[in-house]
Design an enzyme around this catalytic site. Structure first.
Site, PDB file in Angstrom:
ATOM      1  N   GLU A  66       0.834  -1.304   0.099  1.00  0.00           N
ATOM      2  CA  GLU A  66      -0.077  -0.103  -0.030  1.00  0.00           C
ATOM      3  C   GLU A  66       0.260   1.354   0.198  1.00  0.00           C
ATOM      4  OE1 GLU A  66      -2.557  -0.156   3.306  1.00  0.00           O
ATOM      5  OE2 GLU A  66      -3.670  -1.563   2.115  1.00  0.00           O
ATOM      6  N   GLU A 106      -5.648  -8.987   0.552  1.00  0.00           N
ATOM      7  CA  GLU A 106      -6.174  -8.387   2.257  1.00  0.00           C
ATOM      8  C   GLU A 106      -7.474  -8.182   1.693  1.00  0.00           C
ATOM      9  OE1 GLU A 106      -4.174  -5.121   5.272  1.00  0.00           O
ATOM     10  OE2 GLU A 106      -2.218  -5.862   4.032  1.00  0.00           O
TER      11      GLU A 106
END
Ligand code: FCB
Length: 444
Positions: A169, A347
């Protein structure tokens, strides 16, 4: 002794669970580990909701064998974890701390011995503090240091891990770490944030080169957080806000990684806040990817107004809207708009208030959330999107960054006073689901 490399080949589709180093390991001052920016940030008064830190977290560093057995009990086919840079290279440059690497060696071999494929992430936000003291990700030199670190890890583990992701991220590191300042290192400067995003992408490209030339046999990629961005209303200013947010969150990264450029509308919007880019940088960033990992939790609603737009869907404990359709939509959109490599849902999961009741946690909402997002992934696959895995966030309750221990994402409950692990109903469900679906997407 010859090493077991049978699990090096990732199966065509894996069901897994994920964690990250700072959130679970603890043992922050052991075996030569030095401080990271999260160790420092947790000491800033008010930075963490419950005033806690990752000093002990799930004590995973000391409980490795029991946790590996837990993963086997859950029938995981893959486990996604991250390496703490400051364990491996305490000052972020130069000398390698072999005791730090030994831990990941034991982790990887322990996974392989249990038939679980290791999915490694090099950077899940814990920059060595020593590098931050030299400018951190605002300094171009950090990208070069990251490539050295990738080379070290690749040499030691690249013969046995199925997959290596460079970053987790980068949007979060750039924007939350350097624009809003709610994450480490707590900087609040948009120009810095955008320069950081460029250096993260550059470091990704350089790390891929290093990993390829050190002979790592792993599949190589990067993990992005992405969401469909919807406009709060159909008014022109909200549509424009949604377009810009999509540009900053999704297109900034994918255009750079897959097309070798930043989106022109975002560059125009940034003006003098746009990053300094050197001549060959885009060529380096656009290194061929074996996969892209997507972390998906919720959609985003954009509005030109300063107050946050009203939410219309049910929300999780984080206040995030539950929108499985958003995942299908996102996967289809990326498949349509980009020359995507295979995708892994790296995720997905939810925090809810859990109650431990006679050794059970009846977390019906979490199970429901995960099941619906798996179905959403399958719907996109049914329409041609090449997805190679699904990882639940998280294997166990852990240190949830600015929330401290107040938000529990685990499918395994952790009692932080005793470190006792208890399977929540969602873990039992996932274990049985994997048992029933383990070969679902394997070719005959
Ligand atoms: C993601 C992070 C992960 C965890 C989940 C809830 O953004 O990658 O570490 O905090 O959110």
């Amino acid at each position: 002794m010859p090493r077991d490399t049978s699990a090096i080949q990732a199966p065509p589709f894996v069901w897994g669970a994920a964690t990250s180093a700072y959130q679970v390991e603890g043992a922050v001052a052991e075996d030569g580990r030095a401080a990271s920016i999260w160790d420092s940030f947790c000491r800033v008064p008010g930075a963490i909701a419950d005033g806690s830190n990752g000093d002990v977290a799930c004590d995973h560093y000391h409980r490795l064998t029991a946790d590996l057995d837990l993963m086997r009990e859950l029938r995981l086919q893959a486990y996604r974890f991250s390496v703490a840079w400051s364990r491996v290279q305490p000052s972020g440059a130069g000398a390698v701390n072999s005791r730090g690497l030994d831990f990941y060696d034991r982790l990887v071999d322990g996974l392989l011995a249990r038939g679980i494929a290791p999915y490694l992430t090099l950077y899940h936000w814990d920059l060595p503090q020593a590098l931050q003291d030299r400018g951190g990700w605002t300094a171009r030199d950090t990208a070069l240091r990251f490539a050295d670190y990738a080379d070290i890890v690749g040499h030691r583990l690249g013969d046995r891990v199925a997959s290596i992701a460079t970053h987790n991220e980068p949007w979060v590191v750039s924007i939350l770490g350097h624009q809003s300042g709610v994450h480490a290192p707590g900087v609040k400067d948009r120009r810095h944030a955008m320069q950081v995003s460029h250096h993260l992408l550059l470091s990704h490209g350089l790390a891929l080169q290093a990993l390829r030339s050190c002979g790592a046999r792993s599949e190589l990629g990067i993990v992005l957080n992405a969401s469909p961005v919807v406009a709060a209303t159909d008014r022109a200013e909200d549509t424009a806000a949604a377009q810009l947010e999509d540009g900053l969150l999704v297109r900034w990264y994918l255009d750079a990684l897959l097309h070798g450029r930043y989106p022109s509308d975002v560059l125009a919007h940034l003006g003098t806040d746009a990053p300094v880019v050197r001549e060959r940088d885009h060529e380096i960033i656009r290194a061929g990817l074996d996969f892209i990992g997507l972390n998906y939790y919720t959609r985003r609603v954009a509005s030109a107004a300063s107050s946050p737009p009203a939410q219309s869907l049910a929300v999780t404990g984080m206040g995030w809207e539950v929108d499985p359709e958003g995942l299908t939509e996102l996967l289809l959109r990326l498949h349509r708009d980009y020359p995507m490599p295979p995708i892994i849902v790296t995720e997905n999961g939810a925090a809810y208030r859990d109650a431990l009741d006679n050794g059970r946690v009846h977390d019906v909402q979490r199970t429901d959330y995960i099941r619906r997002h798996i179905e959403a992934t399958e719907r996109a696959m049914g329409q041609g999107v090449d997805v190679r895995g699904f990882f639940v966030w998280s294997l166990m309750d852990n240190f949830e960054w600015t929330w401290g221990y107040r938000q529990r994402f685990g499918i395994v409950h952790v009692d932080f006073a005793t470190q006792r692990r208890t399977l929540k109903d969602s873990a039992r469900w996932y274990r049985d689901f994997i048992g029933a679906h383990q070969n679902k997407f394997r070719s005959p």
